[in-house]
Design a protein around this motif. Sequence first.
Motif, PDB file in Angstrom:
ATOM      1  N   ALA A 173     -28.957 -22.260 -26.456  1.00  0.00           N
ATOM      2  CA  ALA A 173     -28.431 -21.213 -27.344  1.00  0.00           C
ATOM      3  C   ALA A 173     -29.432 -20.842 -28.436  1.00  0.00           C
ATOM      4  N   ARG A 174     -30.173 -21.846 -28.956  1.00  0.00           N
ATOM      5  CA  ARG A 174     -31.111 -21.587 -30.043  1.00  0.00           C
ATOM      6  C   ARG A 174     -32.284 -20.713 -29.625  1.00  0.00           C
ATOM      7  N   HIS A 175     -32.482 -20.499 -28.329  1.00  0.00           N
ATOM      8  CA  HIS A 175     -33.587 -19.670 -27.856  1.00  0.00           C
ATOM      9  C   HIS A 175     -33.343 -18.179 -28.085  1.00  0.00           C
ATOM     10  N   PHE A 176     -32.074 -17.806 -28.311  1.00  0.00           N
ATOM     11  CA  PHE A 176     -31.773 -16.383 -28.534  1.00  0.00           C
ATOM     12  C   PHE A 176     -32.157 -15.995 -29.958  1.00  0.00           C
ATOM     13  N   TYR A 177     -32.509 -14.735 -30.136  1.00  0.00           N
ATOM     14  CA  TYR A 177     -32.967 -14.261 -31.447  1.00  0.00           C
ATOM     15  C   TYR A 177     -31.815 -13.726 -32.286  1.00  0.00           C
ATOM     16  N   LEU A 178     -30.983 -12.869 -31.715  1.00  0.00           N
ATOM     17  CA  LEU A 178     -29.880 -12.259 -32.464  1.00  0.00           C
ATOM     18  C   LEU A 178     -28.788 -13.289 -32.707  1.00  0.00           C
ATOM     19  N   ASP A 179     -28.300 -13.363 -33.931  1.00  0.00           N
ATOM     20  CA  ASP A 179     -27.293 -14.364 -34.279  1.00  0.00           C
ATOM     21  C   ASP A 179     -26.056 -14.241 -33.402  1.00  0.00           C
ATOM     22  N   ALA A 180     -25.634 -13.018 -33.120  1.00  0.00           N
ATOM     23  CA  ALA A 180     -24.456 -12.818 -32.264  1.00  0.00           C
ATOM     24  C   ALA A 180     -24.697 -13.406 -30.876  1.00  0.00           C
ATOM     25  N   HIS A 181     -25.907 -13.260 -30.376  1.00  0.00           N
ATOM     26  CA  HIS A 181     -26.227 -13.785 -29.047  1.00  0.00           C
ATOM     27  C   HIS A 181     -26.259 -15.310 -29.059  1.00  0.00           C
ATOM     28  N   VAL A 182     -26.730 -15.898 -30.157  1.00  0.00           N
ATOM     29  CA  VAL A 182     -26.729 -17.362 -30.285  1.00  0.00           C
ATOM     30  C   VAL A 182     -25.291 -17.877 -30.192  1.00  0.00           C
ATOM     31  N   ARG A 183     -24.373 -17.236 -30.916  1.00  0.00           N
ATOM     32  CA  ARG A 183     -22.975 -17.679 -30.938  1.00  0.00           C
ATOM     33  C   ARG A 183     -22.305 -17.501 -29.571  1.00  0.00           C
TER      34      ARG A 183
END
Length: 481
Positions: free
Chosen positions: A48-58
């Motif tokens: 999950a931490r590999h995503f950049y956008l906070d919404a995408h992380v969640r």
Amino acid sequence: MVDRSERDSSPAPFDRLPPQNLDAERALLGSMLLSYEAIDEVAELVQARHFYLDAHVRIAEAIFRLSETTIGGIDAVTVAEELEKRGELDRIGGPAYLARVLETVPHAAHARYYAEIVRDKFVRRMLREASTAILKEIDEDDSETEALLGNAEARIFQILDREGEDEKFALRDILEDAMSGIHTRIADDGTVSGISSGFEKLDDLTSGLQPAALVIVAARPSMGKTAFVCNIAKSVALNAYEAYQQELSPSEKGPGGGVIVFSLEQSRVELAERLLCIFGKFDGLKVKKGELDAEETEQLLQIATRLSELPIFIDDIPGRNMAQISAICRRIKNRYGLGMVVIDYLQLIEPDDPKMPREQQVAQIARRLKFLAKEMSVPVIALAQLNRGVDLRTDKRPKLADLRESGAIEQDADLVMFLHREDAYDPGERPGEADLIVAKNRNGPTGNVPLTWIKESMRFESRSDFDEPPGGWVDSEPSSF
């Protein structure tokens, strides 16, 4: 002359947005929402931490949580419910944004391709952060240039070493690893858990040389410290070579790998000659004088050919400091794999601050050697000199208090061994016999390991191995490394 006005007016590299690809992130999340199989396919590549956008992380966190607790049934509805439970649904843009993510891809066939893009951008962001920290250190840190180089290289190699690894801090995860190791040892019927030293009785005491352990081998001059550690290096490199030849999987090979020797006292040619004599059981004096007949010369050539196949690396640059030693170890590990580090010897390592009191210098070096062992996850064997007090006593067997210049060596070491030969003081006293005194063993018993010292070929052998016929290694079938 170069016109700098146009170049200087352009945006600075670190004023731009960090590397990211939001389309790939949405496509990957959409694939995961469409197919449970896609989640399994990409789980080894992205977190999950590999995503950049906070919404995408969640959203990714919710998907991975559900994948651990449910079989199938992961879609926009169940992910929305999971986010709602945690009060995060509105923060990602609500169900409407999940619907938008789903509309990004018609099928999940390219999930792995999207995952590779997301991971690549994340690594680039990490590299960017490391570069920013390096630039800041260059501008603000007054440390020696070599230290800055070492820190810079450490930051870069941390990206290589840690990226893709799910760090485990919870005891339940750590216990899984511990129990796995215990079951392996039970199945192997007592096989050493670390790297075999080549000396059976020493392995019985220590269960082998353990990863991340700092091992000190100390003695007075001319006791054979370098010869002893060359014997161990031979054993470790030969085991790594044989595992490679058998094309074993990493789990079957067990711990092991190449050996890097930092020879701060002897030249690499001198050390190579020692290894030739140890492997071939040649008389070192005859080799040095060139007094070999045709048959011995042919044997020596065979040994040199076989020895050249082993993963042994020798650095003989004098005055190395810990930053340089650490940097070289990282390169060797990254390029070839690393099983053990040898320092010959500790007191010859250049201190970071020559103005510091000597005891503090040695203490700092010992502490950094321990850090190196942990960072590389391999045993680090450092040779050390004992103080002259040993020679003044009637009983000349070394003790922990005899470690020269710093008690910190004893404090930071996991294993402290003393090499002692009575015939070094009195040629008629126990000639050809040696004692390896295990004076400190953080994870096991202490004791004495009896050895045989074969001065002519500079070999140490277990007492039980003394009757081994000469030239054993030459007789094995040749093969390429």
